[in-house]
Design an enzyme around this catalytic site. Structure first.
Site, PDB file in Angstrom:
ATOM      1  N   ASP A  17       0.888  -1.165   0.000  1.00  0.00           N
ATOM      2  CA  ASP A  17       0.000   0.000   0.000  1.00  0.00           C
ATOM      3  C   ASP A  17       0.925   1.214   0.000  1.00  0.00           C
ATOM      4  O   ASP A  17       1.571   1.507   0.991  1.00  0.00           O
ATOM      5  CB  ASP A  17      -0.866  -0.040   1.266  1.00  0.00           C
ATOM      6  CG  ASP A  17      -1.721   1.217   1.447  1.00  0.00           C
ATOM      7  OD1 ASP A  17      -1.547   2.187   0.677  1.00  0.00           O
ATOM      8  OD2 ASP A  17      -2.562   1.220   2.361  1.00  0.00           O
ATOM      9  N   GLN A  40       3.044   4.391   2.599  1.00  0.00           N
ATOM     10  CA  GLN A  40       2.683   3.763   3.887  1.00  0.00           C
ATOM     11  C   GLN A  40       3.449   2.470   4.189  1.00  0.00           C
ATOM     12  O   GLN A  40       3.925   2.265   5.296  1.00  0.00           O
ATOM     13  CB  GLN A  40       1.168   3.478   3.880  1.00  0.00           C
ATOM     14  CG  GLN A  40       0.662   2.676   5.066  1.00  0.00           C
ATOM     15  CD  GLN A  40      -0.850   2.452   5.010  1.00  0.00           C
ATOM     16  OE1 GLN A  40      -1.623   3.390   5.021  1.00  0.00           O
ATOM     17  NE2 GLN A  40      -1.265   1.202   4.946  1.00  0.00           N
ATOM     18  N   ASP A  46      -7.545  -7.489   1.122  1.00  0.00           N
ATOM     19  CA  ASP A  46      -7.336  -6.168   1.723  1.00  0.00           C
ATOM     20  C   ASP A  46      -8.160  -6.073   3.005  1.00  0.00           C
ATOM     21  O   ASP A  46      -9.198  -6.711   3.139  1.00  0.00           O
ATOM     22  CB  ASP A  46      -7.745  -5.051   0.749  1.00  0.00           C
ATOM     23  CG  ASP A  46      -7.363  -3.665   1.281  1.00  0.00           C
ATOM     24  OD1 ASP A  46      -6.320  -3.554   1.958  1.00  0.00           O
ATOM     25  OD2 ASP A  46      -8.114  -2.703   1.033  1.00  0.00           O
ATOM     26  N   TYR A  88       1.907   1.277  14.924  1.00  0.00           N
ATOM     27  CA  TYR A  88       0.928   1.052  13.857  1.00  0.00           C
ATOM     28  C   TYR A  88       1.372   1.689  12.547  1.00  0.00           C
ATOM     29  O   TYR A  88       1.622   2.872  12.472  1.00  0.00           O
ATOM     30  CB  TYR A  88      -0.434   1.633  14.249  1.00  0.00           C
ATOM     31  CG  TYR A  88      -1.443   1.457  13.144  1.00  0.00           C
ATOM     32  CD1 TYR A  88      -2.070   0.227  12.969  1.00  0.00           C
ATOM     33  CD2 TYR A  88      -1.734   2.475  12.258  1.00  0.00           C
ATOM     34  CE1 TYR A  88      -2.970   0.033  11.948  1.00  0.00           C
ATOM     35  CE2 TYR A  88      -2.636   2.293  11.231  1.00  0.00           C
ATOM     36  CZ  TYR A  88      -3.252   1.077  11.091  1.00  0.00           C
ATOM     37  OH  TYR A  88      -4.137   0.882  10.078  1.00  0.00           O
ATOM     38  N   LYS A 145      -2.366  -2.362   8.408  1.00  0.00           N
ATOM     39  CA  LYS A 145      -2.519  -3.822   8.437  1.00  0.00           C
ATOM     40  C   LYS A 145      -1.708  -4.421   7.306  1.00  0.00           C
ATOM     41  O   LYS A 145      -1.512  -3.807   6.271  1.00  0.00           O
ATOM     42  CB  LYS A 145      -3.993  -4.173   8.246  1.00  0.00           C
ATOM     43  CG  LYS A 145      -4.728  -4.300   9.550  1.00  0.00           C
ATOM     44  CD  LYS A 145      -4.852  -5.760   9.953  1.00  0.00           C
ATOM     45  CE  LYS A 145      -5.515  -5.895  11.300  1.00  0.00           C
ATOM     46  NZ  LYS A 145      -4.595  -6.289  12.356  1.00  0.00           N
TER      47      LYS A 145
HETATM   48  P1  13P Z   1      -6.069   8.602  10.198  1.00  0.00           P
HETATM   49  O1  13P Z   1      -7.233   9.305   9.583  1.00  0.00           O
HETATM   50  O2  13P Z   1      -5.492   9.299  11.394  1.00  0.00           O
HETATM   51  O3  13P Z   1      -5.021   8.191   9.218  1.00  0.00           O
HETATM   52  O4  13P Z   1      -6.592   7.177  10.789  1.00  0.00           O
HETATM   53  C1  13P Z   1      -7.695   6.561  10.272  1.00  0.00           C
HETATM   54  C2  13P Z   1      -7.371   5.512   9.330  1.00  0.00           C
HETATM   55  O5  13P Z   1      -7.754   5.568   8.189  1.00  0.00           O
HETATM   56  C3  13P Z   1      -6.565   4.374   9.832  1.00  0.00           C
HETATM   57  O6  13P Z   1      -5.734   3.887   8.872  1.00  0.00           O
HETATM   58  P1  13P Z   2      -5.086  -0.449   4.965  1.00  0.00           P
HETATM   59  O1  13P Z   2      -4.224  -1.333   5.839  1.00  0.00           O
HETATM   60  O2  13P Z   2      -5.687  -1.213   3.834  1.00  0.00           O
HETATM   61  O3  13P Z   2      -4.330   0.765   4.544  1.00  0.00           O
HETATM   62  O4  13P Z   2      -6.331   0.012   5.848  1.00  0.00           O
HETATM   63  C1  13P Z   2      -6.083   0.819   6.932  1.00  0.00           C
HETATM   64  C2  13P Z   2      -7.273   1.093   7.788  1.00  0.00           C
HETATM   65  O5  13P Z   2      -7.112   1.205   8.958  1.00  0.00           O
HETATM   66  C3  13P Z   2      -8.596   1.239   7.188  1.00  0.00           C
HETATM   67  O6  13P Z   2      -9.523   1.684   8.124  1.00  0.00           O
HETATM   68 MG    MG Z   3      -4.154   2.146   3.217  1.00  0.00          MG
HETATM   69 MG    MG Z   4      -4.769  -2.248   2.309  1.00  0.00          MG
END
Ligand code: 13P
Ligand code: 13P
Ligand code: MG
Ligand code: MG
Length: 362
Positions: free
Chosen positions: A13, A95, A132, A228, A231
């Protein structure tokens, strides 16, 4: 150079469009152009796709597993996609690329990797699963069903070439040690580990003749980074037919969507929905988690395909069922077992709230 073929799948990602939902077409084009140009002398073939916000690169070559030139090509490809993502201000650009101190192997650097090397058979059907909003433990349940459950895989019972069973290599993500189980003899030992899919994940499956049958990506980024960073959305390669499970036996576990960890903020349980590649754009509560299955026939390393295997109407009811489960479990909101237990959430406000309230605890 080997006579064997290496099939390598990498995912990262490097920026979401919009939020964490998808990948911008310019980024996919950059990946294709880079692999086409810089990989010209190295690769036999390649295929680029995405599931949600993850770019997936499927490569064939003769350089073997963990080859420095292949890993370097892929790292540079993800870097170039990151540049595009930054220009377009995509969400979380870069990321999954943990550090820029790359030294020849992508393992531990952020992206997910599954690679296997084998002698291509007279006909070589393979399925690449890519998911995903979940993590590598999501493959435990289907891999058990595919390679060890006769109620899923009738070949284990009636195909003389499969009747011996398979061996599972299971990785302990915390201790970073692996152990092999020979099945069906050690099924019950296997299951005590596979059931704990947040800690123990299937890394590979072999025939009793030590032929590779399946390989998963087992990176655990929250552990790697110590904080963090997203994922670790996983990939899985499964070879099929002629002494290995049939294509339909490999797809069958996904007809009954199981619950996996991930979804919103990497902190929830939800059903994994088998979808076509076009439907692999998670929106509701950033999900629910989803999986695609790309089928290829290899022809001297060329990737003939893909067939978008979950595009079949036969998986419509699995999708409906998953949506019903999603409706149900979403009603629990911030309560377990929708929200993960405290120690498994990707991030939490607990220490902050605790600190503020500590004098009120009597
Ligand atoms: P942020 O908006 O702070 O990135 O966290 C929410 C999210 O999308 C987690 O990945
Ligand atoms: P990804 O790991 O696919 O970027 O998702 C992050 C997330 O926290 C979505 O809410
Ligand atoms: Mg993402
Ligand atoms: Mg993802």
């Amino acid at each position: 150079m080997s006579s064997k073929i290496t099939l390598s799948v990498f995912k990262a990602d490097v920026g979401g469009f919009v939020g964490h939902g998808s990948v911008h077409p310019d980024m996919l084009k950059k990946a294709e152009d880079t692999l086409g140009q810089d990989g010209m002398d190295l690769l036999i073939d390649f295929f680029v796709t995405h599931v949600g916000d993850d770019i997936n690169l499927v490569l064939t070559h003769r350089e073997g597993v963990d080859a420095e030139n292949i890993h370097t090509l892929v790292w540079n490809t993800f870097l170039k996609c990151t540049e595009v993502a930054k220009t377009l201000k995509m969400y979380g650009a870069g990321q999954d690329l943990l550090s820029h101190g790359f030294s020849g192997n992508i393992k531990g650097m952020g992206p997910g990797i599954a690679e296997m090397e084998f002698e291509e058979r007279p006909s070589e059907p393979v399925i690449i699963f890519m998911a995903d909003k979940t993590e590598p433990g999501a493959w435990n349940f289907p891999l058990y069903k595919i390679f060890a459950d006769p109620f899923n895989t009738i070949g284990l019972v009636i195909d003389p070439k499969m009747h011996e069973g398979f061996s599972f290599e299971v990785l302990d993500l915390i201790e970073d040690k692996s152990v092999k189980f020979s099945c069906p003899e050690e099924l019950y030992d296997l299951l005590i580990f596979l059931g704990a899919s947040n800690r123990y994940v299937v890394r590979s499956v072999f025939t009793k003749n030590k032929e590779i049958a399946a390989v998963s990506s087992t990176q655990k980024m929250n552990q790697m980074a110590g904080r963090y960073v997203g994922k670790d959305d996983p990939v899985l390669i499964v070879r099929c037919q002629s002494g290995l499970p049939a294509v339909g036996e490999v797809l069958e576990p996904f007809a009954n969507p199981h619950l996996v960890t991930g979804w919103m903020r990497g902190s929830h349980y939800g059903p994994i929905i088998p979808v076509s590649q076009k439907q692999a754009v998670p929106t509701r509560f950033d999900g629910p988690p989803r999986v695609i299955a790309m089928g290829f026939q290899l022809a001297n390393g060329r990737l003939i395909g893909p067939q978008d295997l979950f595009a079949d109407v036969a998986f419509d009811r699995a999708r409906e069922k998953a949506l019903e489960i999603a409706d149900y479990i979403r009603q629990l909101g911030p309560f377990e077992p929708h929200r993960l237990p405290l120690d498994e959430m990707e991030y939490t406000t607990m220490p902050l709230v605790m600190e503020r309230l500590k004098n009120r605890f009597k």
